[in-house]
Enzyme design. Structure first.
Site, PDB file in Angstrom:
ATOM      1  N   ASP A  13       0.812  -1.231   0.000  1.00 29.32           N
ATOM      2  CA  ASP A  13       0.000   0.000   0.000  1.00 29.32           C
ATOM      3  C   ASP A  13       0.840   1.272   0.000  1.00 29.32           C
ATOM      4  OD1 ASP A  13      -2.265  -1.694   0.299  1.00 29.32           O
ATOM      5  OD2 ASP A  13      -1.869  -1.769   2.446  1.00 29.32           O
ATOM      6  N   LYS A  16       1.998   2.411  -5.094  1.00 30.00           N
ATOM      7  CA  LYS A  16       2.728   1.982  -6.305  1.00 30.00           C
ATOM      8  C   LYS A  16       1.898   2.199  -7.563  1.00 30.00           C
ATOM      9  CE  LYS A  16       3.205  -2.155  -4.538  1.00 30.00           C
ATOM     10  NZ  LYS A  16       2.805  -1.904  -3.147  1.00 30.00           N
ATOM     11  N   LYS A  18      -0.073   4.556  -8.583  1.00 33.33           N
ATOM     12  CA  LYS A  18       0.092   5.861  -9.215  1.00 33.33           C
ATOM     13  C   LYS A  18       1.419   5.933  -9.965  1.00 33.33           C
ATOM     14  CE  LYS A  18       1.625  10.381  -8.226  1.00 33.33           C
ATOM     15  NZ  LYS A  18       1.722  11.556  -7.397  1.00 33.33           N
ATOM     16  N   ASN A  38      -5.195  -9.922  -4.461  1.00 33.64           N
ATOM     17  CA  ASN A  38      -4.994  -9.394  -3.105  1.00 33.64           C
ATOM     18  C   ASN A  38      -4.432  -7.973  -3.194  1.00 33.64           C
ATOM     19  OD1 ASN A  38      -2.645 -10.461  -4.202  1.00 33.64           O
ATOM     20  ND2 ASN A  38      -1.855 -11.305  -2.305  1.00 33.64           N
ATOM     21  N   ALA A  39      -3.823  -7.632  -4.306  1.00 34.17           N
ATOM     22  CA  ALA A  39      -3.264  -6.294  -4.506  1.00 34.17           C
ATOM     23  C   ALA A  39      -4.376  -5.315  -4.874  1.00 34.17           C
ATOM     24  CB  ALA A  39      -2.231  -6.325  -5.629  1.00 34.17           C
ATOM     25  N   GLY A  40      -4.135  -4.057  -4.613  1.00 34.97           N
ATOM     26  CA  GLY A  40      -5.094  -3.039  -5.016  1.00 34.97           C
ATOM     27  C   GLY A  40      -4.337  -1.793  -5.394  1.00 34.97           C
ATOM     28  N   HIS A  41      -4.355  -1.469  -6.678  1.00 30.88           N
ATOM     29  CA  HIS A  41      -3.616  -0.302  -7.139  1.00 30.88           C
ATOM     30  C   HIS A  41      -4.592   0.768  -7.642  1.00 30.88           C
ATOM     31  CE1 HIS A  41       0.233  -2.891  -7.823  1.00 30.88           C
ATOM     32  NE2 HIS A  41      -0.050  -2.680  -6.567  1.00 30.88           N
ATOM     33  N   GLN A 222       2.044  -5.747  -3.370  1.00 31.82           N
ATOM     34  CA  GLN A 222       2.352  -5.904  -1.930  1.00 31.82           C
ATOM     35  C   GLN A 222       3.658  -5.175  -1.566  1.00 31.82           C
ATOM     36  OE1 GLN A 222       1.449  -9.267  -3.526  1.00 31.82           O
ATOM     37  NE2 GLN A 222      -0.586  -8.490  -3.169  1.00 31.82           N
ATOM     38  N   THR A 237       2.501 -12.646   2.707  1.00 33.07           N
ATOM     39  CA  THR A 237       1.724 -13.192   1.605  1.00 33.07           C
ATOM     40  C   THR A 237       2.480 -14.433   1.103  1.00 33.07           C
ATOM     41  OG1 THR A 237       0.474 -12.602  -0.383  1.00 33.07           O
ATOM     42  CG2 THR A 237       2.756 -11.761  -0.242  1.00 33.07           C
ATOM     43  N   GLY A 300     -11.108  -2.706   2.074  1.00 31.67           N
ATOM     44  CA  GLY A 300     -11.754  -1.590   2.773  1.00 31.67           C
ATOM     45  C   GLY A 300     -11.357  -1.511   4.251  1.00 31.67           C
ATOM     46  N   ARG A 301     -10.492  -2.406   4.696  1.00 32.29           N
ATOM     47  CA  ARG A 301     -10.089  -2.389   6.109  1.00 32.29           C
ATOM     48  C   ARG A 301      -9.264  -1.142   6.424  1.00 32.29           C
ATOM     49  NH1 ARG A 301      -7.080  -8.099   6.829  1.00 32.29           N
ATOM     50  NH2 ARG A 301      -6.377  -7.608   4.720  1.00 32.29           N
ATOM     51  N   ARG A 303      -6.209   0.738   7.771  1.00 32.11           N
ATOM     52  CA  ARG A 303      -4.820   0.273   7.916  1.00 32.11           C
ATOM     53  C   ARG A 303      -4.251   0.711   9.267  1.00 32.11           C
ATOM     54  NH1 ARG A 303      -3.906   2.571   2.012  1.00 32.11           N
ATOM     55  NH2 ARG A 303      -4.736   0.822   0.845  1.00 32.11           N
ATOM     56  N   SER A 411       6.302  11.998  -4.199  1.00 32.41           N
ATOM     57  CA  SER A 411       4.879  12.109  -4.532  1.00 32.41           C
ATOM     58  C   SER A 411       4.174  12.837  -3.399  1.00 32.41           C
ATOM     59  CB  SER A 411       4.300  10.706  -4.731  1.00 32.41           C
ATOM     60  OG  SER A 411       2.900  10.777  -4.835  1.00 32.41           O
TER      61      SER A 411
HETATM   62  P1  IMP Z   1      -2.924 -12.738   1.435  1.00 35.07           P
HETATM   63  O1  IMP Z   1      -1.957 -12.169   0.458  1.00 35.07           O
HETATM   64  O2  IMP Z   1      -4.375 -12.440   1.102  1.00 35.07           O
HETATM   65  O3  IMP Z   1      -2.680 -14.187   1.728  1.00 35.07           O
HETATM   66  O4  IMP Z   1      -2.685 -11.977   2.844  1.00 35.07           O
HETATM   67  C1  IMP Z   1      -1.504 -12.164   3.606  1.00 35.07           C
HETATM   68  C2  IMP Z   1      -1.061 -10.865   4.252  1.00 35.07           C
HETATM   69  O5  IMP Z   1      -0.614  -9.959   3.260  1.00 35.07           O
HETATM   70  C3  IMP Z   1      -2.171 -10.125   5.018  1.00 35.07           C
HETATM   71  O6  IMP Z   1      -1.606  -9.472   6.133  1.00 35.07           O
HETATM   72  C4  IMP Z   1      -2.661  -9.110   4.024  1.00 35.07           C
HETATM   73  O7  IMP Z   1      -3.278  -8.012   4.642  1.00 35.07           O
HETATM   74  C5  IMP Z   1      -1.357  -8.733   3.345  1.00 35.07           C
HETATM   75  N1  IMP Z   1      -1.536  -8.229   1.979  1.00 35.07           N
HETATM   76  C6  IMP Z   1      -1.783  -8.943   0.871  1.00 35.07           C
HETATM   77  N2  IMP Z   1      -1.863  -8.140  -0.203  1.00 35.07           N
HETATM   78  C7  IMP Z   1      -1.628  -6.902   0.222  1.00 35.07           C
HETATM   79  C8  IMP Z   1      -1.525  -5.631  -0.420  1.00 35.07           C
HETATM   80  O8  IMP Z   1      -1.651  -5.482  -1.644  1.00 35.07           O
HETATM   81  N3  IMP Z   1      -1.267  -4.575   0.376  1.00 35.07           N
HETATM   82  C9  IMP Z   1      -1.084  -4.700   1.707  1.00 35.07           C
HETATM   83  N4  IMP Z   1      -1.152  -5.850   2.362  1.00 35.07           N
HETATM   84  C10 IMP Z   1      -1.420  -6.947   1.626  1.00 35.07           C
END
Ligand code: IMP
Length: 429
Positions: A13, A16, A18, A38-41, A222, A237, A300-301, A303, A411
């Site tokens: 988070d 990246k 941007k 699991n990523a969110g850009h 990540q 992860t 949406g959690r 941080r 940035s």
């Molecule tokens: P998983 O990748 O869903 O298995 O999650 C494992 C750990 O990595 C957890 O603590 C997630 O919150 C964290 N995590 C996975 N992807 C991201 C990301 O893109 N940003 C921040 N934390 C992440």
């Protein structure tokens, strides 16, 4: 060979998305090499906001080839939704390619992710529930279904039968529901039909691109401290978000990499559970969360927020052999009288300057802080370093000196133009 790897230098988070959008416009190829949705850009272009979970953010540039590399795990449903959403907003986008060697995430992976987390009880990892860990488990067990098999109708029908039998037994043992073969086959075959045209041997395509001197950008997801081997295991992860993962997850060799930029926030955040020595469980932490809108793009959690941990950052500079840092969100710190940065830890009566490999020991660490003066000025309008107050300069200089790594880009907001390039030479060489 102008190739550039961009990685997250903390716990993910770091903004990246941007950066990859800004630099992606200068690249011929942008490739993701690890993780899945699991990523969110988040990318903001004018008044439009785009959220990418799987597709490299570089796809917004029509001349770019955007690749999902072999190191990824791909949820077909999520991918198609993302593609449709992007196309609805932007009829002309870059070319999409997906590695035949990437693995597919199925509904049983998501179900197992949730059930395994429940079973961990107090020791839960706080995963994103996207089935990422279970999909990588299958890959390592040599039981996974790869994209190439998935889009081969007959092979997929056979493999799915074989895999579902085992997975249904496992789901039943953990108290989950069974999945019906016909239903999964019919839903997923429809996705496979749509995905088939994008699938190829992207490794060869990338090796050719490197050999031809094209500009290739490796888009990390990540962050380095979430790496399976080098992160705070088991709160990590299941893949390799470090710079070395760019080679593993795309099929190019280490000497093909020219530059590595590590993106770091001017403070630290973490989602999910796991150690976080500089966490601020107080009003300052809450303030950073609110001003920085520190809520997950994927889940949406809220941080967890804390001071900048320079021990972590220096370790990350070495681990990723960073050519330069990209410092993001410096603007969020405006208005704080004093800023603390951790430069060492106290551990069992001693001062240490590294993160111990035994993660449980991290809970005992007491950060040793240096206090630097803050600034009150709003930085979001700054367009050159001369627009910054002296204390912001000093904060940046302290980071550079402590980590021994220059800040290449700064940035100070989410928009493309809120980016100050300091060291052009550290970007494409
Ligand atoms: P998983 O990748 O869903 O298995 O999650 C494992 C750990 O990595 C957890 O603590 C997630 O919150 C964290 N995590 C996975 N992807 C991201 C990301 O893109 N940003 C921040 N934390 C992440």
């Amino acid at each position: 060979m102008p190739t550039l790897v961009i990685v997250g230098a903390q716990w993910g988070d770091e903004a990246k998305g941007k950066l990859v959008d800004v630099l992606g416009g200068q690249a011929d190829v942008v490739v993701r090499f690890s993780g899945g949705n699991n990523a969110g850009h988040t990318v903001i272009v004018g008044t439009e906001e785009f959220r990418f979970h799987l597709i490299p953010a570089g796809i917004l540039h029509p001349n770019v080839t955007a690749i999902l590399g072999s190191g990824m795990v791909v949820c077909p449903k999520g991918l198609l939704e993302e593609l449709d959403r992007t196309r609805a907003a932007r009829p002309i986008i870059g070319t999409l390619k997906i590695s035949a060697a990437a693995h597919v995430v199925f509904p049983y992976h998501r179900m197992l992710d949730r059930l395994e987390e429940e079973a961990r009880g107090e020791n839960k990892i706080g995963t994103t529930s996207r089935g990422i860990g279970p999909a990588y488990e299958d890959k390592v067990a040599r039981f996974g279904i790869r994209i190439g098999e998935f889009v081969d109708q007959h092979r997929f029908a056979r493999r799915l039968g074989e895999v579902l039998k085992t997975k249904n037994e496992l789901l039943a043992r953990l108290g989950g529901e069974r999945l019906e073969y016909d239903a999964v086959l019919s839903e997923y075959s429809a996705y496979a039909d749509r995905i088939r045209p994008y699938v190829c041997d992207t490794e060869v395509m990338l090796q050719d691109a490197v050999a031809e001197g094209k500009r290739v950008l490796f888009e990390g997801a990540q962050g380095a401290l979430l790496d399976l081997d080098s992160g705070t295991y088991p709160f990590v992860t299941s893949s390799h978000p470090v710079a070395g993962g760019a080679c593993l997850g795309t099929g190019v060799g280490p000497r093909a990499i020219d530059q590595v930029l590590g993106v770091a926030k001017a403070y630290t955040t973490r989602v999910g559970t796991g150690p976080f020595p500089t966490e601020l469980a107080d009003a300052t932490g809450d303030r950073i969360r609110e001003v920085g809108k520190e809520y997950g793009t994927t889940t949406g959690r809220g941080r967890r927020c804390g001071w900048l941990d320079l021990v972590v950052l220096r370790q990350s500079c070495r681990l990723n052999s960073l050519s330069g840092l990209v410092l993001t969100r410096l603007d969020v710190l405006s208005g704080l009288d004093e800023l603390k940065v951790a430069t060492a830890y106290r551990f069992r009566g001693e001062t240490i300057r590294h993160i111990p490999a035994n993660t449980w020991e991290l809970d005992e660490l007491e950060p040793v802080y240096e206090t630097l003066p803050g600034w009150s000025e709003d930085l979001t309008g700054a367009r050159s370093l001369d627009d910054l107050p002296k204390n912001a300069w000093d904060y940046m200089r302290f980071i550079e000196e402590f980590t021994g790594t220059p800040i290449a880009i700064l940035s100070i907001g989410p928009a493309r133009d809120q980016t100050i390039v300091i060291r052009e030479d550290l970007i494409w060489g």
